[in-house]
Design an enzyme around this catalytic site. Sequence first.
Site, PDB file in Angstrom:
ATOM      1  N   GLU A 225       0.839  -1.041  -0.277  1.00 46.34           N
ATOM      2  CA  GLU A 225      -0.085  -0.221  -0.089  1.00 46.34           C
ATOM      3  C   GLU A 225       0.855   1.121   0.035  1.00 46.34           C
ATOM      4  O   GLU A 225       0.614   2.295   0.735  1.00 46.34           O
ATOM      5  CB  GLU A 225      -1.107  -0.028   1.198  1.00 46.34           C
ATOM      6  CG  GLU A 225      -2.002  -0.754   1.116  1.00 46.34           C
ATOM      7  CD  GLU A 225      -2.955  -0.954   2.156  1.00 46.34           C
ATOM      8  OE1 GLU A 225      -2.924  -0.193   2.966  1.00 46.34           O
ATOM      9  OE2 GLU A 225      -3.920  -1.787   2.261  1.00 46.34           O
TER      10      GLU A 225
ATOM     11  N   GLU B 178      -5.595  -8.373  -0.905  1.00 41.50           N
ATOM     12  CA  GLU B 178      -6.415  -8.126   0.358  1.00 41.50           C
ATOM     13  C   GLU B 178      -7.792  -7.774  -0.003  1.00 41.50           C
ATOM     14  O   GLU B 178      -8.140  -6.888  -0.841  1.00 41.50           O
ATOM     15  CB  GLU B 178      -5.755  -6.765   1.005  1.00 41.50           C
ATOM     16  CG  GLU B 178      -4.569  -7.067   1.726  1.00 41.50           C
ATOM     17  CD  GLU B 178      -4.084  -5.937   2.590  1.00 41.50           C
ATOM     18  OE1 GLU B 178      -5.073  -5.207   3.226  1.00 41.50           O
ATOM     19  OE2 GLU B 178      -2.612  -5.755   2.923  1.00 41.50           O
TER      20      GLU B 178
END
Length: 503
Positions: free
Chosen positions: A172, A291
Amino acid sequence: MKARAAVHVDFKISNIDERLYSAFIEHMGRAIYGGIYEPGHPQADAQGFRKDVLKFVQDLKIPAIRYPGGNFVSAYRWEDGIGPKEQRPVRLDLAWRSKETNQVGINEFADWAKLAGIEMMLAVNLGSRGLEEARNFLEYTNFPSGTSWSDLRQSHGKTDPYQVKMWCLGNEMDGPWQIGHKVATEYGRLANETAKAFKAFDRDIEAIVCGSSNDGMATYPEWEREVLEECYENVDYISLHKYFGNKSRDTLNYFGKIEETGRYIQTIAGTIDYVKSKKRAKNDVHICFDEWNVWYHIREEDSHRWRTWDWPEAPALLEETYNFEDALFVAGLLNEFIRRSDRVRIACIAQLVNVIAPIRAEKNGPAWRQTIYYPYRFASVYGRGEALNVAVDAPRYNCHVADDVSYLDVAAVYDRSAGVLTLFVVNRHLTERAELDVSLTGFARPALFEHHAMEGYGLHETNGPDRPDHVVPKLGAGVGIEDGNLKGSVAPLSYHVFRLTTN
């Protein structure tokens, strides 16, 4: 509600990569400590791994697992988790404001993954650290012997290299919350150089570059374009993340978020194609949706807690209790991944134990399977083979996040070698039964031999330590083969798995 669908034996979307049913586990909350690992527990083995949790994991037939993070990895020193346990340092985990004891590191996790029958997908720290530390980690895990790092692994009792092929290049990195957050071009250059180094070591390594943390980011989808323009030729996947919830208590809008996810995937697929064309590249880059899960029941409460607590060890964090509505949602999202399996080759449910997870475990107590465990297991076990196109003709609805959403959700997977067709069906209608009529073109003598159903539960019913098997699949009824078609009636708000022999 009349609901028709059509499946043709030759109308294939893709060969499904079995890693579509992978998982993720992070050094976060009680996912590791008190989840898979709890020395002293009555169910713990000699290494401290919980056998009751392990059995639930093994039953899922998970092909790969992403580790050790997550936000955790962006300030993680992998060297802290090797060597004698009594000599390992305790560190502050800046991501989740807790203490990391490092009693589980790469070698312990590799032992657990081997017991579970799962291939490792490792993430490297490209936040607070960089290429050199990542390269050393690769050499420690994958080189046989005769170098400083490989000999160090051997001195730790691990003679054979792990031969890890999947490597996540950070986590991320578009997120301002991330330790070592970078702008797209800065991260893209670092990811490119890291991928080049990894592939210089082993051309068979698959490099996974960070895409957007979610499709609500201000930089989405420009982030993907800029990153891929820096590293396209040297990476194999770009990652996507997305979490889901129903704070508005609008069930149909909740289910509509599956359609929204399809648009997310389609947008990034288009961005990949654009960059490939612009660069005149020959290689393909696919999507790793590494995810995904439902996360909202206690999210706001936990967000306040972890920002204010005083650096505890393995605190309870993000321990969502999932209900039947969530199980229906997860079933539909897995159907969407099957339909998009030509672009999404890897997907990881986040996470596996305790932390927003299909499996829960109490400290010194029992473990149990949450409602979402079952659709995940059915997809993983029965969703291997060819994804087939399904044409659906059923009533539709509009909602806040999407228009023209079908009440009937169907995905089809064909195991051609075994001659078995599996249909995953969700009736999203709140009140009406679906009168099914599914034509099966090109399948010789189809016969229904297995029907699992999750139906008849209130949307907010759950499992727990006091009633671990309350919301579970049962044998289905009321559907069969008539004149070569699958026909019958399924209840509103229900999930079904139909398995048919086809020869």
